[in-house]
Motif scaffolding. Structure first.
Motif, mmCIF file in Angstrom:
data_model
loop_
_atom_site.group_PDB
_atom_site.id
_atom_site.type_symbol
_atom_site.label_atom_id
_atom_site.label_comp_id
_atom_site.label_asym_id
_atom_site.label_seq_id
_atom_site.Cartn_x
_atom_site.Cartn_y
_atom_site.Cartn_z
ATOM 1 N N THR A 10 -41.807 34.399 -10.501
ATOM 2 C CA THR A 10 -42.973 33.622 -10.077
ATOM 3 C C THR A 10 -44.221 34.037 -10.849
ATOM 4 N N LEU A 11 -44.338 35.309 -11.203
ATOM 5 C CA LEU A 11 -45.473 35.737 -12.016
ATOM 6 C C LEU A 11 -45.394 35.139 -13.423
ATOM 7 N N TRP A 12 -44.192 35.013 -13.944
ATOM 8 C CA TRP A 12 -44.006 34.339 -15.236
ATOM 9 C C TRP A 12 -44.482 32.886 -15.150
ATOM 10 N N ILE A 13 -44.094 32.208 -14.090
ATOM 11 C CA ILE A 13 -44.492 30.813 -13.902
ATOM 12 C C ILE A 13 -46.003 30.719 -13.708
ATOM 13 N N LEU A 14 -46.574 31.651 -12.933
ATOM 14 C CA LEU A 14 -48.031 31.684 -12.753
ATOM 15 C C LEU A 14 -48.736 31.886 -14.090
ATOM 16 N N GLY A 15 -48.194 32.787 -14.903
ATOM 17 C CA GLY A 15 -48.793 33.033 -16.206
ATOM 18 C C GLY A 15 -48.807 31.797 -17.089
ATOM 19 N N LEU A 16 -47.745 31.019 -17.054
ATOM 20 C CA LEU A 16 -47.715 29.775 -17.832
ATOM 21 C C LEU A 16 -48.752 28.781 -17.311
ATOM 22 N N GLY A 17 -48.923 28.754 -15.991
ATOM 23 C CA GLY A 17 -49.954 27.878 -15.435
ATOM 24 C C GLY A 17 -51.346 28.292 -15.876
ATOM 25 N N LEU A 18 -51.627 29.582 -15.859
ATOM 26 C CA LEU A 18 -52.927 30.074 -16.319
ATOM 27 C C LEU A 18 -53.109 29.831 -17.819
ATOM 28 N N ALA A 19 -51.992 29.858 -18.557
ATOM 29 C CA ALA A 19 -52.064 29.626 -20.003
ATOM 30 C C ALA A 19 -52.557 28.226 -20.329
ATOM 31 N N THR A 20 -52.260 27.245 -19.489
ATOM 32 C CA THR A 20 -52.757 25.882 -19.752
ATOM 33 C C THR A 20 -54.274 25.838 -19.678
ATOM 34 N N ILE A 21 -54.855 26.595 -18.744
ATOM 35 C CA ILE A 21 -56.327 26.649 -18.639
ATOM 36 C C ILE A 21 -56.917 27.295 -19.886
ATOM 37 N N LEU A 22 -56.336 28.404 -20.308
ATOM 38 C CA LEU A 22 -56.834 29.099 -21.494
ATOM 39 C C LEU A 22 -56.600 28.287 -22.760
ATOM 40 N N GLY A 23 -55.447 27.610 -22.838
ATOM 41 C CA GLY A 23 -55.138 26.806 -24.008
ATOM 42 C C GLY A 23 -56.113 25.674 -24.219
ATOM 43 N N GLU A 24 -56.531 25.029 -23.124
ATOM 44 C CA GLU A 24 -57.495 23.941 -23.237
ATOM 45 C C GLU A 24 -58.820 24.454 -23.807
ATOM 46 N N ALA A 25 -59.226 25.651 -23.361
ATOM 47 C CA ALA A 25 -60.482 26.210 -23.858
ATOM 48 C C ALA A 25 -60.373 26.613 -25.329
ATOM 49 N N LEU A 26 -59.248 27.237 -25.689
ATOM 50 C CA LEU A 26 -59.062 27.626 -27.086
ATOM 51 C C LEU A 26 -58.994 26.424 -28.005
ATOM 52 N N ALA A 27 -58.470 25.317 -27.502
ATOM 53 C CA ALA A 27 -58.356 24.120 -28.326
ATOM 54 C C ALA A 27 -59.721 23.571 -28.715
ATOM 55 N N ARG A 28 -60.717 23.792 -27.857
ATOM 56 C CA ARG A 28 -62.055 23.268 -28.131
ATOM 57 C C ARG A 28 -62.931 24.265 -28.895
ATOM 58 N N ARG A 29 -62.514 25.535 -28.960
ATOM 59 C CA ARG A 29 -63.177 26.566 -29.762
ATOM 60 C C ARG A 29 -64.663 26.670 -29.419
ATOM 61 N N LEU A 89 -56.595 35.426 -6.565
ATOM 62 C CA LEU A 89 -56.395 34.629 -5.351
ATOM 63 C C LEU A 89 -54.912 34.464 -5.041
ATOM 64 N N TYR A 90 -54.113 34.298 -6.085
ATOM 65 C CA TYR A 90 -52.672 34.200 -5.889
ATOM 66 C C TYR A 90 -52.141 35.439 -5.170
ATOM 67 N N GLY A 91 -52.547 36.604 -5.642
ATOM 68 C CA GLY A 91 -52.070 37.837 -5.026
ATOM 69 C C GLY A 91 -52.571 38.003 -3.607
ATOM 70 N N LEU A 92 -53.843 37.662 -3.356
ATOM 71 C CA LEU A 92 -54.405 37.803 -2.016
ATOM 72 C C LEU A 92 -53.732 36.866 -1.029
ATOM 73 N N TRP A 93 -53.528 35.607 -1.430
ATOM 74 C CA TRP A 93 -52.850 34.659 -0.543
ATOM 75 C C TRP A 93 -51.404 35.069 -0.319
ATOM 76 N N HIS A 94 -50.789 35.607 -1.355
ATOM 77 C CA HIS A 94 -49.414 36.108 -1.243
ATOM 78 C C HIS A 94 -49.339 37.160 -0.140
ATOM 79 N N THR A 95 -50.279 38.092 -0.139
ATOM 80 C CA THR A 95 -50.283 39.160 0.857
ATOM 81 C C THR A 95 -50.577 38.627 2.255
ATOM 82 N N LEU A 96 -51.520 37.690 2.354
ATOM 83 C CA LEU A 96 -51.894 37.143 3.655
ATOM 84 C C LEU A 96 -50.733 36.412 4.312
ATOM 85 N N PHE A 97 -50.092 35.524 3.577
ATOM 86 C CA PHE A 97 -49.031 34.719 4.170
ATOM 87 C C PHE A 97 -47.757 35.529 4.404
ATOM 88 N N ALA A 98 -47.625 36.671 3.715
ATOM 89 C CA ALA A 98 -46.451 37.519 3.947
ATOM 90 C C ALA A 98 -46.427 38.027 5.380
#
Length: 529
Positions: A393-412, A430-439
């Protein structure tokens, strides 16, 4: 065996039990046909009661399992009840205005209240018979809302397919309950979970969990049983909001309710990861090809439900619960404000994504996204309980965050890149905090098993849409731009084959078999302009 001997616990249970009864009273007498005041008052009362019962379950965590009580007293159940009544109250108020002047508004409000009564009874039921009866009643009442406009052929066809899929899911659910009741010699959910805790799972119970997983897959409209969800867009908007924000999530609620048993059912978990992961990947790509706002939202729901089932298959029930709540609130808002989301939907369309012919920038963004996901999880201490499922799930989260960073890098643009990096870090935290709360809400005994195989499969399946997204951004070859796009736009033609099979076994009524122009709408693209 614990009992509801505390006044606070008894009051919370009584408040939860009254919620479905009040909705039922509203269904029998929704009030003045012009104002709907009676049902509006019922909605407000149920909201107060559900919030009170949820507060009681949080204050008294020791009462999480009451084996012989008709009403569940755990945080998952009461939280779901509060969510449903909040959405119900909003939808009733919205419907009064939305159907102003419609001669069938009183009938609509009756079935809306009946649906809310059924789903409320389901989430608080601690008895398998009550749970199953409420599950069936929810589907039957929803069917009446889906066919609210009898003169819309496509809506009637979609409801016909949904009717058949739902009956199949109900048979699987009942069969699973029969296996569980015979295995543990009880119909009480609390007793079954208590008897199974710390014990090896018998073969009959494993079979039951596979049947329940199949019921959840059908309930959540997973591929290739998804067509009806895409085609019910001709129903009134409040019905779409109720379906996508409340009812379709019940498959995930079912699995979370049986989490202590599901954790030991390897066959059911592999099934959920395979079907849920495939649906999340494929439906996510298809969403990028849709222009129609409501159809795009429907495909998004299909993908999100797949991701939720995948999380259940990985044993990450706390993330599935977080997903359930977040998706419900998002989709309710999205459908009720669909008219304001046209521009955003067009901008996400495959054809409108600007080309960025720099693969290196996306590689940097991918590495940065993964590092942020891993770093924020380490800061929050998630690595202390790391499992293969959590790593996936952290791998999948990282790919999701990469789309945000990729859009910014594309515009330089420096400022934009800094904001994107900050946003990615905040989202990771926030992902980690919500993970802990709902656990803390998950039933005792449900722990993430260290299953390497399902975790690897999940990571691979959810990498596919990210790779496809990057391929589109860096300049797709003709095959990807034309051939793949065409197949995705038509939903890989999965619903065509499923519809022909279903209609050959149980054809719709003659009055429902054709559209206004005489054509037979077979696939999901028929309603997706």
């Amino acid at each position: 065996m614990e009992t509801l001997d505390s006044p606070l616990a008894f009051g919370g249970a009584l408040a939860a039990a009254l919620v479905p009864l009040l909705w039922l009273a509203g269904a029998l007498r929704p009030g003045n046909a012009k104002t709907g005041f009676g049902l509006g008052l019922v909605g407000a009362a149920t909201l107060v009661l559900s919030l009170a019962s949820a507060a009681a379950s949080i204050v008294l965590p020791a009462m999480a399992v009451v084996p012989d009580a008709w009403v569940r007293h755990d945080s998952v159940s009461r939280g779901m009840l509060a969510l449903i009544t909040l959405l119900g109250w909003i939808l009733v108020r919205f419907s009064k205005v939305y159907l102003e002047g419609d001669s069938g508004r009183d009938r609509f409000l009756r079935w809306m209240a009946a649906t809310l009564a059924s789903v409320s009874a389901l989430v608080v039921a601690n008895h398998l018979v009550v749970f199953g009866a409420a599950w069936i009643a929810t589907s039957m009442c929803l069917h009446k809302l889906l066919v609210f406009y009898a003169d819309r052929p496509i809506a009637q066809l979609a409801a016909h397919k949904k009717f058949l899929v739902s009956r199949t899911a109900e048979m699987l659910l009942v069969a699973g309950f029969v296996f569980l009741a015979s295995t543990y010699d009880s119909l009480w959910l609390g007793e079954i979970l208590a008897a199974a805790q710390g014990q090896p799972l018998p073969a009959t119970a494993s079979t039951a969990l596979v049947l329940l997983a199949l019921a959840a897959i059908l309930k959540c409209a997973q591929l290739p049983f998804h067509g009806w969800l895409i085609q019910v867009m001709e129903t009134p908007t409040p019905v779409s909001a109720l379906l996508h924000a409340g009812i379709i999530n019940l498959g995930g609620f079912l699995l979370i309710s049986f989490a202590p048993l599901l954790d030991a059912a390897d066959g059911a978990r592999w099934l959920l990861v395979a079907v849920g992961g495939t649906t999340a990947a494929v439906a996510g790509l298809i969403t990028m090809t849709r222009v129609s706002v409501k159809v795009g939202l429907a495909w998004s729901t299909c993908a999100q439900m797949g991701f939720m089932l995948l999380e259940c298959g990985l044993g990450l029930y706390e993330l599935a619960l977080l997903h359930l709540f977040a998706h419900s609130l998002y989709k309710a808002h999205a459908f009720l404000s669909a008219g304001r989301t046209v521009t955003a939907t067009v901008e996400r369309h495959w054809a409108h994504l600007p080309q960025v012919h720099r693969v290196g920038r996306w590689l940097v963004a991918t590495a940065a996204g993964l590092l942020i996901a891993l770093g924020t999880s380490a800061v929050l201490g998630l690595w202390a309980h790391a499992t293969p499922a959590l790593v996936a799930t952290l791998w999948i989260l990282g790919l999701g965050l990469a789309t945000i960073l990729g859009e910014a890098l594309a515009r330089r643009r420096g400022g934009l890149m800094a904001r994107a990096a900050g946003t990615a870090v905040v989202l990771g935290l926030l992902y980690g905090l919500w993970h802990t709360l709902f656990a803390a809400w998950i039933p005792a005994g449900a722990l993430s098993a260290a299953a390497v195989g399902p975790a690897v499969l999940a990571a691979l399946l959810l990498t596919v849409p990210y790779v496809a997204y990057v391929a589109v951004r860096v300049g797709p070859p003709r095959f990807l731009r034309e051939t793949v796009y065409a197949y995705l736009y038509h939903g890989l033609y999965l619903d065509d084959a499923f519809t022909r099979l279903v209609f050959s076994l149980w054809p719709p009524k003659s009055g429902e078999s054709r559209t206004a122009d005489g054509a037979v709408p077979v696939s999901s693209t028929a309603s997706a302009s």
